[in-house]
Design a protein around this motif. Structure first.
Motif, PDB file in Angstrom:
ATOM      1  N   THR A  32       0.269  -1.360  -0.108  1.00 19.16           N
ATOM      2  CA  THR A  32      -0.086   0.190  -0.073  1.00 19.16           C
ATOM      3  C   THR A  32       0.885   1.496   0.070  1.00 19.16           C
ATOM      4  OG1 THR A  32       0.131  -0.456   2.699  1.00 19.16           O
ATOM      5  CG2 THR A  32      -1.980  -0.661   0.763  1.00 19.16           C
ATOM      6  N   ALA A  33       0.262   1.943  -0.927  1.00 18.51           N
ATOM      7  CA  ALA A  33       1.176   3.069  -0.979  1.00 18.51           C
ATOM      8  C   ALA A  33       0.098   4.947  -1.071  1.00 18.51           C
ATOM      9  CB  ALA A  33       2.152   3.545  -1.001  1.00 18.51           C
ATOM     10  N   ALA A  34       0.635   5.631  -1.330  1.00 24.41           N
ATOM     11  CA  ALA A  34       0.068   6.721  -2.014  1.00 24.41           C
ATOM     12  C   ALA A  34      -0.163   7.014  -3.062  1.00 24.41           C
ATOM     13  CB  ALA A  34      -0.175   8.274  -1.861  1.00 24.41           C
ATOM     14  N   GLU A  35      -1.355   7.665  -3.703  1.00 29.29           N
ATOM     15  CA  GLU A  35      -1.441   7.660  -5.624  1.00 29.29           C
ATOM     16  C   GLU A  35      -0.263   8.137  -5.955  1.00 29.29           C
ATOM     17  OE1 GLU A  35      -3.934   8.964  -8.629  1.00 29.29           O
ATOM     18  OE2 GLU A  35      -4.720   8.757  -6.738  1.00 29.29           O
ATOM     19  N   GLY A  36       0.734   7.478  -6.791  1.00 29.73           N
ATOM     20  CA  GLY A  36       1.577   8.170  -7.824  1.00 29.73           C
ATOM     21  C   GLY A  36       3.486   7.527  -7.368  1.00 29.73           C
ATOM     22  N   VAL A  37       3.170   6.601  -6.123  1.00 25.01           N
ATOM     23  CA  VAL A  37       4.121   5.805  -5.868  1.00 25.01           C
ATOM     24  C   VAL A  37       3.269   4.487  -6.127  1.00 25.01           C
ATOM     25  CG1 VAL A  37       4.857   4.266  -4.253  1.00 25.01           C
ATOM     26  CG2 VAL A  37       4.240   7.322  -4.021  1.00 25.01           C
ATOM     27  N   GLU A  38       4.205   4.082  -7.373  1.00 28.51           N
ATOM     28  CA  GLU A  38       4.235   3.128  -8.228  1.00 28.51           C
ATOM     29  C   GLU A  38       4.723   1.475  -7.688  1.00 28.51           C
ATOM     30  OE1 GLU A  38       5.346   3.132 -11.914  1.00 28.51           O
ATOM     31  OE2 GLU A  38       4.358   1.146 -12.400  1.00 28.51           O
ATOM     32  N   MET A  39       4.176   0.300  -7.647  1.00 29.32           N
ATOM     33  CA  MET A  39       5.577  -1.000  -6.699  1.00 29.32           C
ATOM     34  C   MET A  39       5.119  -1.647  -8.456  1.00 29.32           C
ATOM     35  SD  MET A  39       3.900  -2.047  -3.408  1.00 29.32           S
ATOM     36  CE  MET A  39       3.564  -0.763  -1.935  1.00 29.32           C
ATOM     37  N   MET A  40       5.616  -2.420  -9.003  1.00 23.51           N
ATOM     38  CA  MET A  40       5.545  -3.518 -10.093  1.00 23.51           C
ATOM     39  C   MET A  40       6.584  -4.399 -10.255  1.00 23.51           C
ATOM     40  SD  MET A  40       4.098  -4.129 -12.645  1.00 23.51           S
ATOM     41  CE  MET A  40       4.526  -5.004 -14.214  1.00 23.51           C
TER      42      MET A  40
END
Ligand code: GAL
Ligand code: ZN
Length: 664
Positions: free
Chosen positions: A601-609
């Motif tokens: 989980t993280a704010a919008e604009g923090v990406e995980m891939m």
């Protein structure tokens, strides 16, 4: 050590005395490859059969001395003036019947035999000359095929090719008349020779004819590329062949084109210029990378990764410190094995004087150069480890060029855009840190827990059966409004209510609908009211249960979204285009039902891939904002690069790893 970073280089724009300085600076920056020559036909063949490759050989050799390999582009997107003087007929004709002239680029007709002859002569000489050159590793065919070729070309050569293509497809003219529904407005043909290219009409056009025209244009572009690929393959069997795609662009079917290529490449310019700058371009970029990875189901290259502000007549935004690196590593996170920055040095001449590069006009290394050097020095070593790896998403979104064409021809609602709708579903998943694949409808879907197939407008019995089987075998399928409306030739289907045979797995029928022209609608879902956009299917329940209802229109309180268990699986039918909030909450529900966990989980604009091989999973966490961010992970990963776990500086990229063999 493999190749991971490069630049697009135009030595012909600069004095030769500068080249060695460039090569040294590139080497220091960590550049391992350049792409060159894709717009240099005149310099290489100033008149017919007179070849001057020495300057390029010199550049290739000099770069090679500094450990930099070369990819050469065939310069066929800009035939020189002497060819145009001799054969003005190769300049394309637009829909208004006007010739498009020399002075920009893409002033070529791709079916023209005379032009093909010029290409054959040039590409043969070019590829033979560099076949054994130790500095050259591969080729790019043309440049951004399809760029500017949408409503080009309507010339007589293209007309003859179109007629031929139709003859092969339909055999008899009566079959074409039926498939195109030419009974309407007296459009019947006696023979194929009466069929023209779609020049501008007095009013209206035939949607079935337009669908075939778009498919023909795509086939023509693939054939144009093949013409060159065959020559290069014959002369340079050791070299790879690629092409620089344009994300979701639909002028050429990129799946078809990909069959000719060893790998596909992509170009991105997120900072705004052609399009308005966006608050969060990262979500759209993520979708672009995912679809590009899907074109060949393999890792790709970035052949033009934005490195400076863009500009032709006007300019886009300057890149904030760290932004270029975040975008570059985002490409890598989604499957790029190499990132080539456009361009090395900002050009002093021509249309693209303001399309900035790693170096400014002055050629002095500055902020962007230092950032690029930092990037390559930090990440190159890890990129060797995960080269060739892919993500393994549990969710797929169905993508199709034909559906895209059909909505281009008839958007149904003035703002309905096929690609935007796909991106909207993608964005909801992206924001929840869920990796996504784009697939084609007829692909094997069995490895996905959730398949979202928006706007399945053109339908075939095979595709219907494929979706039915997927759900029967335990799949979770999301279908939407405008599904099963048309047959493969773009004629409306009339044998059943919508969504045709898929009503079997949806447990509903759609006997009526409403286009929300210049208005929006409302949906009540899970004790809240949300916005519905563009369209409302008016649904009659069969076996399905309602999970959301309309709050507006004469059909208020009737089902807007439904759920149906079928075999071992579930089909959801979404009768409208959900607004952002509804999309987010609905996606939560789908994911929960399917048992799909986000990466964290993280704010919008923090990406995980992620990318993974048999042993390891690499997790990329990218802060696309200019603020500090925190995140929380749902797995046990170890930080490989970065300062502090669970904390990100503005535009920071963190790379983490997890062993698949450990229990966590
Ligand atoms: C791309 C193209 C490049 C360059 C760049 C900036 O579309 O491939 O050649 O034109 O845009 O405009
Ligand atoms: Zn033409």
């Amino acid at each position: 050590m493999s190749i991971h970073f490069g630049v697009d280089y135009y030595p012909e724009h600069w004095p030769k005395e500068r080249w060695e300085t460039d090569a040294k600076l590139m080497q220091e920056m960590g550049v391992q490859v350049v792409r060159m020559a894709e717009f240099s036909w005149f310099k290489m063949e100033p008149s017919e059969g007179v070849f001057h490759f020495e300057w390029l050989e010199e550049a290739v050799a000099l770069l090679d001395k500094y450990g930099i390999k070369s990819i050469l582009g065939t310069p066929t997107a800009a035939p020189p003036a002497w060819i145009i003087e001799r054969n003005p007929e190769i300049q394309p004709i637009d829909r208004e019947g006007r010739r498009r002239h020399f002075g920009g680029r893409h002033h070529d007709c791709q079916s023209n035999e005379v032009y093909r002859g010029h290409i054959k002569r040039f590409v043969t000489a070019f590829s033979k000359r560099f076949a054994e050159n130790p500095g050259v590793i591969g080729w790019q065919i043309d440049n951004e095929l399809g760029n500017s070729h949408y409503d080009l070309c309507m010339c007589n050569s293209c007309k003859a090719k179109f007629q031929q293509w139709l003859k092969i497809k339909y055999g008899k003219i009566e079959t074409l008349n039926d498939a195109w529904g030419t009974a309407f407005w007296s459009q019947g043909f006696n023979n194929f020779s009466q069929i023209g290219t779609p020049l501008i009409t007095a009013v209206g056009e035939n949607p079935s004819a337009m669908l075939d025209w778009k498919c023909f244009c795509s086939d023509l572009i693939v054939d144009f590329a093949k013409w060159q690929a065959d020559i290069i393959r014959a002369n340079c069997p050791e070299h790879f062949i690629t092409h620089n795609y344009m994300c979701f662009d639909n002028k050429v079917n990129y799946y078809d084109l990909g069959k000719l290529l060893d790998f596909v490449s992509n170009d991105i310019y997120p900072a705004g210029h052609w399009q308005k700058p966006q608050a969060h371009p990262d979500s759209g970029l993520a979708a672009s990378h995912d679809v590009v990875r899907g074109y060949k189901k393999q890792p790709f290259w970035m052949m033009e990764q934005q490195s400076g502000m863009s500009g032709w007549e006007i300019m886009g935004r300057a890149l904030e410190p760290g932004q270029m690196s975040a975008w570059a590593m985002q490409s890598v996170a989604h499957g790029a094995d190499a990132v080539v920055f456009f361009r090395w040095r900002t050009c002093a001449m021509g249309t693209e004087q303001y399309w900035h590069g790693i170096l400014g006009h002055s050629g002095n290394p500055g902020r962007i150069y230092n950032e690029a050097r930092q990037l390559t020095h930090t990440f190159s070593k890890h990129m060797d480890d995960f080269e060739g790896t892919m993500p393994h998403p549990e969710v797929a979104i169905v993508h199709s060029f034909r559906q895209n064409y059909a909505f281009d021809i008839q958007p149904n609602h003035p703002e309905l855009c096929y690609v935007e709708q796909l991106q909207k579903y993608h964005k909801a998943l992206y924001n929840k840190k869920i990796p996504v694949d784009f697939v084609r409808g007829m692909d094997d879907l069995s490895s996905y827990k959730l398949v979202i197939a928006p706007l399945q407008y053109l339908m075939t019995p095979q595709l219907e059966q494929h979706y039915i089987d997927y759900v029967a075998n335990g799949g979770h399928l999301v279908l939407t409004m405008r599904t099963g409306v048309k047959d493969a030739t773009n004629l409306c289907m009339t044998d059943r209510e919508l969504p045709g045979r898929l009503s079997e797995i949806c447990g509903i029928e759609v006997p009526e609908y409403d286009c929300l022209l210049e208005t929006t609608g409302g949906v009540f879902y899970n004790s809240r009211e949300y916005e519905a956009e563009k369209w409302c299917d008016i649904i009659t329940l069969g076996k399905a249960k309602q999970i959301a209802e309309y709050t507006t229109g004469f059909y208020r309180q009737s089902p807007a979204i439904t759920e149906n268990s079928y075999g071992n699986g579930i089909t959801w039918y979404v009768g409208t285009e959900p607004g952002d909030d509804l999309m987010a909450d609905l996606t939560d529900y789908f994911l929960k039902t399917c048992g799909i966990e986000p990466l964290g989980t993280a704010a919008e604009g923090v990406e995980m891939m992620t990318r993974e091989n048999d042993d390891s999973i690499w997790l990329f966490i990218i802060n696309h904002t200019n603020e500090r961010q925190v995140y929380h992970l749902h797995g046990m990963y170890t930080l490989l690069e970065g300062e502090k776990e669970e904390f990100l500086n503005p535009y920071e990229v963190q790379l983490l790893i997890k062993s698949k063999r450990s229990r966590y």
